[in-house]
Design a protein around this motif. Structure first.
Motif, PDB file in Angstrom:
ATOM      1  N   GLY A 296       0.825  -1.197   0.000  1.00 50.29           N
ATOM      2  CA  GLY A 296       0.000   0.000   0.000  1.00 50.29           C
ATOM      3  C   GLY A 296       0.857   1.244   0.000  1.00 50.29           C
ATOM      4  N   ASN A 297       0.746   2.035   1.057  1.00 47.88           N
ATOM      5  CA  ASN A 297       1.502   3.284   1.150  1.00 47.88           C
ATOM      6  C   ASN A 297       2.657   3.185   2.153  1.00 47.88           C
ATOM      7  OD1 ASN A 297      -0.113   3.074   3.384  1.00 47.88           O
ATOM      8  ND2 ASN A 297      -0.875   5.187   3.333  1.00 47.88           N
ATOM      9  N   VAL A 298       3.188   1.968   2.340  1.00 47.23           N
ATOM     10  CA  VAL A 298       4.294   1.733   3.265  1.00 47.23           C
ATOM     11  C   VAL A 298       5.433   1.039   2.525  1.00 47.23           C
ATOM     12  CG1 VAL A 298       5.016   0.621   5.421  1.00 47.23           C
ATOM     13  CG2 VAL A 298       2.677   1.494   5.192  1.00 47.23           C
ATOM     14  N   CYS A 299       6.687   1.442   2.809  1.00 45.00           N
ATOM     15  CA  CYS A 299       7.842   0.773   2.215  1.00 45.00           C
ATOM     16  C   CYS A 299       9.042   0.946   3.145  1.00 45.00           C
ATOM     17  CB  CYS A 299       8.162   1.309   0.823  1.00 45.00           C
ATOM     18  SG  CYS A 299       8.845   2.977   0.821  1.00 45.00           S
ATOM     19  N   ALA A 323      17.478   5.875  -1.735  1.00 43.88           N
ATOM     20  CA  ALA A 323      16.910   7.195  -1.487  1.00 43.88           C
ATOM     21  C   ALA A 323      16.563   7.912  -2.778  1.00 43.88           C
ATOM     22  CB  ALA A 323      17.885   8.031  -0.656  1.00 43.88           C
ATOM     23  N   VAL A 324      17.480   7.864  -3.742  1.00 46.97           N
ATOM     24  CA  VAL A 324      17.230   8.550  -5.015  1.00 46.97           C
ATOM     25  C   VAL A 324      16.070   7.892  -5.759  1.00 46.97           C
ATOM     26  CG1 VAL A 324      18.213   9.106  -7.274  1.00 46.97           C
ATOM     27  CG2 VAL A 324      19.590   9.399  -5.204  1.00 46.97           C
ATOM     28  N   ALA A 325      16.081   6.552  -5.820  1.00 43.71           N
ATOM     29  CA  ALA A 325      15.008   5.847  -6.527  1.00 43.71           C
ATOM     30  C   ALA A 325      13.659   6.085  -5.854  1.00 43.71           C
ATOM     31  CB  ALA A 325      15.321   4.354  -6.580  1.00 43.71           C
ATOM     32  N   LEU A 326      13.629   6.038  -4.523  1.00 39.90           N
ATOM     33  CA  LEU A 326      12.374   6.217  -3.798  1.00 39.90           C
ATOM     34  C   LEU A 326      11.850   7.639  -3.928  1.00 39.90           C
ATOM     35  CD1 LEU A 326      10.158   5.324  -1.917  1.00 39.90           C
ATOM     36  CD2 LEU A 326      11.736   5.525   0.015  1.00 39.90           C
ATOM     37  N   ALA A 327      12.733   8.627  -3.767  1.00 42.90           N
ATOM     38  CA  ALA A 327      12.294  10.021  -3.896  1.00 42.90           C
ATOM     39  C   ALA A 327      11.760  10.294  -5.300  1.00 42.90           C
ATOM     40  CB  ALA A 327      13.455  10.962  -3.569  1.00 42.90           C
ATOM     41  N   ARG A 328      12.398   9.722  -6.302  1.00 41.35           N
ATOM     42  CA  ARG A 328      11.941   9.905  -7.685  1.00 41.35           C
ATOM     43  C   ARG A 328      10.563   9.276  -7.897  1.00 41.35           C
ATOM     44  NH1 ARG A 328      16.005   7.676 -10.092  1.00 41.35           N
ATOM     45  NH2 ARG A 328      15.113   5.596 -10.342  1.00 41.35           N
ATOM     46  N   CYS A 329      10.404   8.012  -7.504  1.00 41.06           N
ATOM     47  CA  CYS A 329       9.148   7.299  -7.724  1.00 41.06           C
ATOM     48  C   CYS A 329       8.002   7.908  -6.916  1.00 41.06           C
ATOM     49  CB  CYS A 329       9.314   5.823  -7.359  1.00 41.06           C
ATOM     50  SG  CYS A 329      10.419   4.888  -8.442  1.00 41.06           S
ATOM     51  N   LEU A 330       8.269   8.205  -5.642  1.00 41.66           N
ATOM     52  CA  LEU A 330       7.210   8.753  -4.785  1.00 41.66           C
ATOM     53  C   LEU A 330       6.913  10.198  -5.142  1.00 41.66           C
ATOM     54  CD1 LEU A 330       5.296   8.458  -2.423  1.00 41.66           C
ATOM     55  CD2 LEU A 330       7.192   8.988  -0.868  1.00 41.66           C
ATOM     56  N   ARG A 353       5.326   0.614  -5.616  1.00 38.41           N
ATOM     57  CA  ARG A 353       5.535  -0.674  -6.286  1.00 38.41           C
ATOM     58  C   ARG A 353       6.658  -0.576  -7.304  1.00 38.41           C
ATOM     59  NH1 ARG A 353      -0.192  -0.953  -6.354  1.00 38.41           N
ATOM     60  NH2 ARG A 353      -0.222  -0.291  -8.548  1.00 38.41           N
ATOM     61  N   GLU A 354       6.727   0.549  -7.996  1.00 37.77           N
ATOM     62  CA  GLU A 354       7.804   0.747  -8.965  1.00 37.77           C
ATOM     63  C   GLU A 354       9.152   0.831  -8.261  1.00 37.77           C
ATOM     64  OE1 GLU A 354       9.930   1.572 -12.558  1.00 37.77           O
ATOM     65  OE2 GLU A 354       8.116   0.464 -11.993  1.00 37.77           O
ATOM     66  N   TYR A 355       9.187   1.517  -7.137  1.00 38.44           N
ATOM     67  CA  TYR A 355      10.415   1.567  -6.338  1.00 38.44           C
ATOM     68  C   TYR A 355      10.838   0.167  -5.919  1.00 38.44           C
ATOM     69  CZ  TYR A 355      12.916   1.666  -1.876  1.00 38.44           C
ATOM     70  OH  TYR A 355      13.791   1.404  -0.846  1.00 38.44           O
ATOM     71  N   ALA A 356       9.883  -0.628  -5.444  1.00 33.18           N
ATOM     72  CA  ALA A 356      10.188  -1.998  -5.015  1.00 33.18           C
ATOM     73  C   ALA A 356      10.711  -2.824  -6.184  1.00 33.18           C
ATOM     74  CB  ALA A 356       8.944  -2.648  -4.418  1.00 33.18           C
ATOM     75  N   ARG A 357      10.143  -2.631  -7.353  1.00 41.31           N
ATOM     76  CA  ARG A 357      10.603  -3.369  -8.539  1.00 41.31           C
ATOM     77  C   ARG A 357      12.052  -3.015  -8.860  1.00 41.31           C
ATOM     78  NH1 ARG A 357      11.859  -2.718 -13.546  1.00 41.31           N
ATOM     79  NH2 ARG A 357      11.491  -0.460 -13.465  1.00 41.31           N
ATOM     80  N   ARG A 359      14.400  -1.821  -6.833  1.00 40.96           N
ATOM     81  CA  ARG A 359      15.383  -2.100  -5.786  1.00 40.96           C
ATOM     82  C   ARG A 359      15.471  -3.565  -5.358  1.00 40.96           C
ATOM     83  NH1 ARG A 359      19.187   0.494  -6.183  1.00 40.96           N
ATOM     84  NH2 ARG A 359      19.841  -0.034  -4.069  1.00 40.96           N
ATOM     85  N   ARG A 360      14.488  -4.374  -5.690  1.00 40.11           N
ATOM     86  CA  ARG A 360      14.469  -5.758  -5.203  1.00 40.11           C
ATOM     87  C   ARG A 360      15.694  -6.553  -5.649  1.00 40.11           C
ATOM     88  NH1 ARG A 360      10.466  -8.701  -3.277  1.00 40.11           N
ATOM     89  NH2 ARG A 360       8.875  -7.296  -4.138  1.00 40.11           N
ATOM     90  N   TRP A 361      15.920  -6.651  -6.958  1.00 41.03           N
ATOM     91  CA  TRP A 361      16.982  -7.534  -7.445  1.00 41.03           C
ATOM     92  C   TRP A 361      18.367  -6.931  -7.253  1.00 41.03           C
ATOM     93  CZ3 TRP A 361      15.542 -12.184  -7.413  1.00 41.03           C
ATOM     94  CH2 TRP A 361      14.216 -12.506  -7.697  1.00 41.03           C
ATOM     95  N   ARG A 362      18.454  -5.626  -7.250  1.00 42.33           N
ATOM     96  CA  ARG A 362      19.721  -4.990  -6.900  1.00 42.33           C
ATOM     97  C   ARG A 362      20.082  -5.342  -5.459  1.00 42.33           C
ATOM     98  NH1 ARG A 362      24.782  -3.004  -7.938  1.00 42.33           N
ATOM     99  NH2 ARG A 362      25.204  -1.059  -6.817  1.00 42.33           N
ATOM    100  N   SER A 363      19.113  -5.314  -4.571  1.00 39.52           N
ATOM    101  CA  SER A 363      19.351  -5.646  -3.163  1.00 39.52           C
ATOM    102  C   SER A 363      19.733  -7.110  -3.002  1.00 39.52           C
ATOM    103  CB  SER A 363      18.096  -5.339  -2.337  1.00 39.52           C
ATOM    104  OG  SER A 363      17.753  -3.968  -2.406  1.00 39.52           O
ATOM    105  N   VAL A 364      19.028  -7.993  -3.693  1.00 40.18           N
ATOM    106  CA  VAL A 364      19.337  -9.426  -3.627  1.00 40.18           C
ATOM    107  C   VAL A 364      20.774  -9.681  -4.071  1.00 40.18           C
ATOM    108  CG1 VAL A 364      18.825 -11.665  -4.671  1.00 40.18           C
ATOM    109  CG2 VAL A 364      16.958 -10.212  -3.874  1.00 40.18           C
ATOM    110  N   GLU A 365      21.169  -9.045  -5.179  1.00 40.36           N
ATOM    111  CA  GLU A 365      22.522  -9.239  -5.702  1.00 40.36           C
ATOM    112  C   GLU A 365      23.580  -8.750  -4.719  1.00 40.36           C
ATOM    113  OE1 GLU A 365      24.985  -8.330  -9.827  1.00 40.36           O
ATOM    114  OE2 GLU A 365      23.565  -6.821  -9.096  1.00 40.36           O
ATOM    115  N   LEU A 366      23.372  -7.584  -4.132  1.00 39.42           N
ATOM    116  CA  LEU A 366      24.356  -7.032  -3.197  1.00 39.42           C
ATOM    117  C   LEU A 366      24.479  -7.882  -1.939  1.00 39.42           C
ATOM    118  CD1 LEU A 366      23.546  -3.214  -3.444  1.00 39.42           C
ATOM    119  CD2 LEU A 366      25.650  -4.332  -4.206  1.00 39.42           C
TER     120      LEU A 366
END
Length: 411
Positions: A296-299, A323-330, A353-357, A359-366
């Motif tokens: 919803g409106n939580v991340c 931070a950059v990705a989230l600020a841009r998407c939100l 949801r776009e932010y999560a998309r 950042r998800r696999w970048r986070s998994v890889e790191l």
């Protein structure tokens, strides 16, 4: 009971005034979206010594408007020297300014307190609310009702958890509890008022079941770290005094082929509670791949999203990318309808949801890569040690550069 209702539509609430929280707030401010940052401490938590900031993070800092200031305060590290603490031999020398796919690499060792203050100074006064500890989160339609320890109630139209590895918001989202990596870390900062005289080189040592390193931050400050495996303690850490911890590190270093200059740096440091043996934890990559990063409106962002071992030096860097990705998407979602208005809730959910998309696999890889690199570097197994010294040192150094060759975009 004191109560504060922040308007009918509520406010954007960021939990935690660490690197991720302040960077998210600054990104939103630069997009034209106001927010409130809740910090449980009574003042800015400027502890933590220093951390590696690679090209990907410096690009994020450029997007936030503080990149040039951070560069002026810190040395441009030129080389990485990977050295065996068993033989004392140089296993790998890597040029850290080498040209990569997205441009020349850049790495600096940044003092955490200086970065936090640089981010804080760019925020409007009153953005950070100190001594504000969350005790409960409730739902009321599209809003989240945030209860603070002092009895204050905030109505949030967006709730962003940047509250670290023990995140209350991550727990509310149902993310898996971070796992103990079986290692602990001790860190410190040595100060040389008259100058340390070190070359701008990152020296990293491995073998004997530990990993250590020294990196100059500027002409007077040198950051050092020491991580070791342990089966003696659980993830609550090790109950030792600063003096005992420091002595333990020095004894380990002196029993190896590590240069005396490194032990001198550790000896010169005054350890505090922040330097004591801290457990290293990470969110298992598989759980992160399946996790609900947003609901919803939580991340969540930063360590609340992807706690990882420090073996790639990307924990803080990834938080700045978030931070950059989230600020841009939100920001785009909120301002897309001119701010507020019909359909805002749907836009916010889609933006998160776009932010999560992203950042998800970048986070998994790191997270996954950091854990594997740390296992290889610190292993005391004879076969792994031989392969590491003879074949893998270059591969591991290459991983550091590869993970830094990433573009988080602009606001």
């Amino acid at each position: 009971m004191q109560q504060k209702e922040a308007g009918e539509d509520g406010v954007v609430v960021v939990v935690g005034a660490g690197i991720a929280g302040l960077a998210v707030a600054l990104g939103l401010h630069r997009k034209g979206v106001n927010c409130t940052v809740l910090e449980s401490s009574p003042e800015l938590r400027a502890s933590g010594f220093a951390f590696a900031v690679w090209r990907n993070a410096l690009q994020a800092l450029d997007a936030l408007g503080v990149g040039d200031k951070i560069r002026k305060l810190h040395l441009h590290i030129q080389e990485l020297h990977v050295i065996s603490s068993v033989t004392g031999e140089l296993a790998q020398r890597t040029d850290l300014t080498v040209q990569r796919k997205r441009g020349p690499n850049e790495m600096r060792c940044v003092r955490r307190d200086w970065l936090l203050r640089a981010l804080e100074e760019k925020l409007p006064k009153g953005t950070i609310r100190y001594s504000s500890k969350i005790v409960a989160i409730e739902e009321d339609g599209n809003a989240k009702i945030v209860h603070l320890a002092d009895g204050t109630i905030l109505r949030a139209k967006v709730l962003i958890g940047c509250d670290g590895v023990n995140s209350v918001v991550a727990k509310w989202l149902g993310l898996a509890k971070p796992a103990y990596a079986g290692r602990v870390a001790t860190r410190g900062l040595a100060h040389y008022p008259d100058g340390h005289g070190l070359d701008p080189t990152f020296k990293m040592f491995f073998g004997h079941g530990f990993r250590a390193g020294v990196i100059p931050c500027n002409d007077t400050d040198v950051y050092w770290f020491f991580t070791r495996s342990t089966s003696e303690h659980d993830d609550n850490g090790i109950d030792e005094s600063a003096a005992k911890t420091k002595q333990s590190v020095l004894e380990k270093l002196r029993s190896t082929k590590i240069p005396t200059k490194v032990t001198e740096i550790v000896e010169r440091s005054e350890l505090s509670g922040d330097a004591l043996a801290a457990p290293l934890r990470f969110r298992p990559p598989l759980s992160l791949a399946l996790a609900g990063i947003s609901k919803g409106n939580v991340c969540v962002a930063g360590d609340a999203l992807h706690p990882m071992t420090p073996d790639l030096g990307q924990g803080g860097c990834a938080a700045l990318e978030d931070a950059v990705a989230l600020a841009r998407c939100l920001g785009d979602a909120i301002l897309g309808g001119g701010g507020g208005g019909e359909g805002e809730s749907e836009r916010i959910e889609a933006g998160l949801r776009e932010y999560a998309r992203i950042r998800r696999w970048r986070s998994v890889e790191l997270v996954g890569t950091a854990y594997v690199v740390g296992f290889v570097q610190q292993s005391s197994n004879a076969v792994i040690g031989f392969l590491r010294d003879k074949l893998l040192a270059g591969v591991l150094a290459g991983k550091l550069l590869k993970m830094a060759d990433y573009d988080c975009g602009t606001l």
